[in-house]
Design a protein around this motif. Structure first.
Motif, short mmCIF file in Angstrom:
data_model
loop_
_atom_site.label_atom_id
_atom_site.label_comp_id
_atom_site.label_asym_id
_atom_site.label_seq_id
_atom_site.Cartn_x
_atom_site.Cartn_y
_atom_site.Cartn_z
N ILE A 19 -2.68 7.05 4.24
CA ILE A 19 -3.47 7.15 3.01
C ILE A 19 -4.74 7.98 3.25
CG2 ILE A 19 -4.88 5.79 1.39
CD1 ILE A 19 -2.57 3.61 1.72
N PRO A 22 -9.83 7.71 -1.29
CA PRO A 22 -9.32 6.34 -1.28
C PRO A 22 -10.36 5.30 -0.84
CG PRO A 22 -8.45 7.58 0.62
CD PRO A 22 -9.21 8.55 -0.23
N GLN A 31 -5.90 10.26 -0.77
CA GLN A 31 -5.44 9.95 -2.13
C GLN A 31 -6.59 9.42 -2.99
OE1 GLN A 31 -2.28 10.87 -2.79
NE2 GLN A 31 -2.75 10.52 -4.94
N LEU A 60 -6.55 6.08 -5.38
CA LEU A 60 -5.97 4.87 -4.77
C LEU A 60 -7.04 3.95 -4.20
CD1 LEU A 60 -3.43 3.33 -3.89
CD2 LEU A 60 -3.34 4.78 -1.86
N LEU A 92 0.70 4.03 -2.83
CA LEU A 92 0.48 5.46 -2.53
C LEU A 92 1.52 6.32 -3.26
CD1 LEU A 92 -0.72 7.90 -1.02
CD2 LEU A 92 0.70 7.29 0.95
N CYS A 105 0.82 -1.23 0.00
CA CYS A 105 0.00 0.00 0.00
C CYS A 105 0.85 1.27 0.00
CB CYS A 105 -0.99 -0.02 1.17
SG CYS A 105 -2.14 -1.41 1.07
#
Ligand SMILES: Cc1ncc(C[n+]2csc(CCOP(=O)(O)OP(=O)(O)O)c2C)c(N)n1
Lengths: 178, 204
Positions: free
Chosen positions: B101, B169, B106, B109, B71, B67
């Motif tokens: 995150i 995200p 994000q 993502l 990212l 992850c």
């Protein structure tokens, strides 16, 4: 005032300038007291994207991904943070040939007051050497720009991680004396 | 989004599916050059088995970092959708990245968690998810509001489609069985990295 009498720029200004000149736009860090002025400066400068994940290992993952995506990045950390990194350096940065740039504020030497920090510090260079990772300890302001700039360029051109170790001789370090 | 779509579901009510099958279903839904990062071991083996797209990255070590790597790619290429696929044992090792995150917000993502309740590749020892830790609840607690269990295969596909179309995200967790992966990734890290960068249109 002549040039000779002007005080030299502090280490963090020079380092920030070198990062910019090399288009290193992504700054990741886990904090360290000595790095405070550099951390403050990158947060205040719109050129940089700044991320502060809770672990240095995570920061290395982020910087590795960003580089593969076309953005250069660096991980700022303390000696103890570096001590958490051998696994990710040995299994990601080195074998995949990813130029993860590291700036390590050196604790544990030249007046350290915490024996734990002193022991951790002794693990850093053997780890770097055993992985064949280019590293330079910067002790002097007048050598900072050259060493930092050339180390970053070499890392990028050879696709290899590299570490810049900021000695207390450069930064003043952290001592018990106020 | 309807109330059921927003509901996180529970681990207990999610259907136990199969990683090889879900990996194929995931890859079949990619049409926009999406980057996919496969976590250590079986997770990336089944990604490899589902078709060796140049936009795939296969992790041979660095457990827990699928992850964070995803990212980084997502930050560098905000126009591209990026997916990180991680095992439960692996994400448990690096839970802080969920908060990173979330804090970063994000949008491009998506995280996919393949939860078999075990460290399958090292001998099937139980992980914390087999003993009560719910990754979706952890993720929501870390600030990832768009986190949910896939109820079944159809629901998994619907959630992937939504994650590829709308701002994240996202985190999609899938319960999976203990079947072995369909193949093993070729262990050539420099080649994997080089091909991935070509897939992303980056000169290395
Ligand atoms: C830091 C670290 N600790 C332990 C290992 C050994 N190891 C490799 S894969 C793995 C299990 C991964 O579990 P999970 O992510 O749940 O995937 P699964 O095997 O179930 O597919 C472990 C413990 C490792 N590679 N790195």
């Amino acid at each position: 005032m002549s040039d000779e009498s002007a005080p030299p720029a502090p280490w963090h200004e020079t380092l920030l300038k070198v990062l910019k000149a090399n288009q290193v736009r992504l700054i990741t860090y886990v904090p360290d007291r000595v790095l405070t002025p550099l951390i403050g400066a990158v947060h205040a400068d719109g050129f940089f994207t700044v991320i502060s994940p809770p672990r240095e290992e995570e920061a290395v993952g982020i910087v590795a991904g960003a580089w593969m995506g076309g953005v250069r990045g660096v991980v700022l950390m303390q000696t103890s943070g570096f001590a958490t990194l051998p696994n990710v350096l040995a299994s990601l940065a080195v074998p995949y040939q990813i130029p993860v740039l590291m700036v390590v504020s050196e604790r544990g030497t030249l007046g350290e007051f915490n024996i734990g920090q002193a022991m951790v510090c002794r693990t850093m260079r053997p780890v770097l050497e055993s992985l064949g990772i280019e590293n330079h300890t910067i002790t002097r302001l007048d050598e900072l720009e050259f060493i930092a700039d050339r180390t970053i360029q070499q890392a990028l051109l050879t696709r290899a991680p590299a570490a810049l170790i900021l000695s207390p001789l450069l930064t003043g370090g952290k001592t018990v004396r106020k | 989004m309807s109330a059921t779509e927003l509901s996180p579901g529970t681990r207990d009510s999610a259907k136990v599916m199969n990683r090889t099958d879900l990996s194929k279903r995931l890859v079949a839904r990619l049409h926009g050059g999406e980057a996919v990062i496969g976590g250590i071991g079986n997770t990336n083996f089944d990604l490899w088995a589902a078709g060796q797209r140049p936009e795939n990255f296969y992790m041979l070590g660095s457990m827990g970092l699928a992850c964070p790597i995803a990212l980084g790619v997502a930050l560098a290429q905000p126009q591209r959708r990026v997916i990180g696929i991680e095992g439960d044992g692996s994400i448990l090792m690096q839970l802080g990245c969920l908060g990173t995150i979330a804090a970063q917000g994000q949008k491009n993502l998506t995280i996919v968690i393949m939860d078999n309740g075990s460290y399958q590749i090292t001998g099937g020892q139980a992980t914390l998810t087999a003993r009560g830790t719910d990754i979706v609840a952890v993720a929501r607690g870390a600030g990832l509001e768009k986190s949910a269990w896939a109820a079944d295969e159809k629901d998994f596909e619907t959630r992937i489609d939504r994650a590829l179309a709308a701002d994240g995200p996202w985190l999609i967790a899938a319960r999976i069985d203990d079947k072995p992966p369909a193949a093993e990734t070729e262990r050539n890290p420099a080649r994997i990295r080089d091909r991935f960068m070509q897939g992303l249109g980056v000169k290395s």
